[in-house]
Design a protein around this motif. Structure first.
Motif, PDB file in Angstrom:
ATOM      1  N   LYS A 120      -5.418  92.146  86.229  1.00 54.16           N
ATOM      2  CA  LYS A 120      -4.904  91.993  85.059  1.00 54.16           C
ATOM      3  C   LYS A 120      -3.512  92.458  84.562  1.00 54.16           C
ATOM      4  O   LYS A 120      -3.066  93.278  84.738  1.00 54.16           O
ATOM      5  CB  LYS A 120      -5.921  92.570  84.020  1.00 54.16           C
ATOM      6  N   SER A 134     -16.046  98.644  80.801  1.00 52.22           N
ATOM      7  CA  SER A 134     -14.801  98.591  81.635  1.00 52.22           C
ATOM      8  C   SER A 134     -13.460  99.215  80.651  1.00 52.22           C
ATOM      9  O   SER A 134     -12.744  99.813  80.941  1.00 52.22           O
ATOM     10  CB  SER A 134     -14.306  97.512  82.339  1.00 52.22           C
ATOM     11  N   GLU A 135     -13.673  98.795  79.582  1.00 54.48           N
ATOM     12  CA  GLU A 135     -12.436  99.175  78.427  1.00 54.48           C
ATOM     13  C   GLU A 135     -12.645 100.769  78.161  1.00 54.48           C
ATOM     14  O   GLU A 135     -11.582 101.423  78.040  1.00 54.48           O
ATOM     15  CB  GLU A 135     -12.666  98.218  77.336  1.00 54.48           C
ATOM     16  N   ARG A 170      -7.677  83.856  84.964  1.00 51.29           N
ATOM     17  CA  ARG A 170      -7.006  85.348  84.708  1.00 51.29           C
ATOM     18  C   ARG A 170      -5.769  85.116  85.408  1.00 51.29           C
ATOM     19  O   ARG A 170      -5.470  85.034  86.396  1.00 51.29           O
ATOM     20  CB  ARG A 170      -8.091  86.287  85.418  1.00 51.29           C
ATOM     21  N   THR A 215     -17.828  94.512  79.117  1.00 49.40           N
ATOM     22  CA  THR A 215     -16.456  94.622  78.621  1.00 49.40           C
ATOM     23  C   THR A 215     -15.933  95.897  78.057  1.00 49.40           C
ATOM     24  O   THR A 215     -15.228  96.633  78.433  1.00 49.40           O
ATOM     25  CB  THR A 215     -16.511  93.623  77.627  1.00 49.40           C
ATOM     26  N   ASP A 240     -12.757  87.938  79.909  1.00 52.26           N
ATOM     27  CA  ASP A 240     -13.192  89.143  79.941  1.00 52.26           C
ATOM     28  C   ASP A 240     -14.077  89.353  78.412  1.00 52.26           C
ATOM     29  O   ASP A 240     -14.666  90.288  78.367  1.00 52.26           O
ATOM     30  CB  ASP A 240     -12.082  90.133  80.101  1.00 52.26           C
TER      31      ASP A 240
END
Ligand code: TRP
Length: 337
Positions: A200, A115-116, A191, A112, A154
């Motif tokens: 997303k 990817s953020e 999602r 997480t 997520d």
């Protein structure tokens, strides 16, 4: 899991909430509120500041917005204790203690966080507070000893890391915390893709439908939805897979039989995008209208919303103080009675 297991969830106040939040966590929040006796809802302003340090007004404004969104959806302050993260300093204290139980390498490997970080283009220049937010999130949950946490899919790696902290803490200092069980939406609802077909729904991608949107905005957003680029004429056979309108109908249309028939018709040819979009528009308008109406009503008295948050914060802090007393005892840093 029994009815007395403590439940905690939270939102980052970085923008108004959208249908992705509704599907991803609010619905589970409401289901748990019906069944459980001990519930907390946190507005994660400290976490929001980890990548908005230079934008405090945005975070401040959105504290009220997400409170309104949740109240409008049915979070009931008589059942769910609503609080503001920054106003419970015990969370910051617990974060500092947990920091020693986590390595930087492990944080950088968290999918997480990874990817953020990529999404925000941080690279090596990631704020330390952002990299370590899973540690503070563990503190959010454990300061009230919550055992159940409804989140979007997520967030699962963040909760996995929180459980590693639980295990380390218990092993080193003695049994103190229970493992956390995440509650995610049912598989087919996990999602919500954006209206553009992006994996997303996200404010930064401008592909959202907000819980506060008016009918005209909802209609305009549905009109923009990605369908099948090869389905040019009504009579052309169309593709259902990857077609945003059908993905949404699968989730939001209560009449599954009719959706099935519509898919068959679309694949065969003869069913136009306009007609489908009209159907979806009506469904979403009917879903959002009562939420928006309650939201507008509540927004007329922001001081009452802050009063709810203040009362909830005081209650949360009391619980957190008990936890911190025990934690310090176990860590041998309780010096004075
Ligand atoms: N990280 C969560 C999100 O981005 C928000 C959050 C902060 C949270 N603290 C939490 C969620 C504790 C559940 C439990 O959506």
């Amino acid at each position: 899991m029994n009815k007395n297991t403590t439940v905690l969830t939270g939102d980052r106040p970085t923008g108004k909430l959208h249908l992705g939040h509704y599907i991803g966590s609010i619905q589970n929040r409401l289901a748990l509120q019906r069944e459980h006796n001990d519930l907390f809802y946190m507005i994660a302003d400290v976490q929001a500041l980890t990548d908005n340090a230079t934008n405090p007004q945005k975070v401040r404004d959105n504290v009220l917005e997400v409170a309104l969104d949740n109240l409008a959806c049915g979070i009931d302050p008589a059942k769910t204790t609503m609080f503001i993260q920054s106003q419970v300093p015990e969370i910051a204290e617990l974060t500092v203690f947990f920091m020693n139980l986590v390595t930087v390498a492990r944080l950088k490997r968290n999918p997480t966080v990874k990817s953020e970080m990529k999404q925000r283009g941080f690279g090596e220049n990631v704020p330390a507070g952002f990299l370590t937010y899973p540690v503070s999130q563990a503190a959010d949950i454990l300061c009230v000893k919550a055992g159940l946490v409804p989140v979007g899919e997520d967030q699962l790696p963040v909760l996995e890391q929180a459980n590693e902290i639980v295990d380390s803490f218990n092993r080193i200092y003695g049994e103190t915390f229970s493992r956390i069980t995440p509650i995610t939406p049912e598989k087919h609802m996990r999602r919500l893709i954006g209206i553009d077909g992006n994996a997303k729904m996200s404010k930064s991608l401008q592909n959202t439908i907000n819980l506060s949107d008016d009918d005209a905005t909802i209609a305009a957003q549905v009109k923009k939805m990605y369908t099948d680029p090869k389905h040019i004429h009504k009579d052309d056979p169309g593709n259902v897979v990857g077609n945003v309108v059908f993905s949404y109908l699968d989730i939001f249309d209560p009449n599954k039989e009719e959706v099935k028939a519509l898919k068959t018709h679309y694949k065969k040819g003869g069913l136009g995008d306009m007609e489908l979009k009209k159907r979806l528009t009506t469904i979403l308008q009917e879903l959002i209208a009562p939420i928006r109406a309650r939201r507008e009503e509540l927004a007329r008295h922001p001081e009452q919303v802050y009063e709810i948050l203040h009362a909830g914060t005081k209650k949360t802090q009391k619980r957190a103080q008990e936890t911190l007393r025990e934690v310090k005892e176990k860590m041998k840093i309780r010096y004075f009675a």
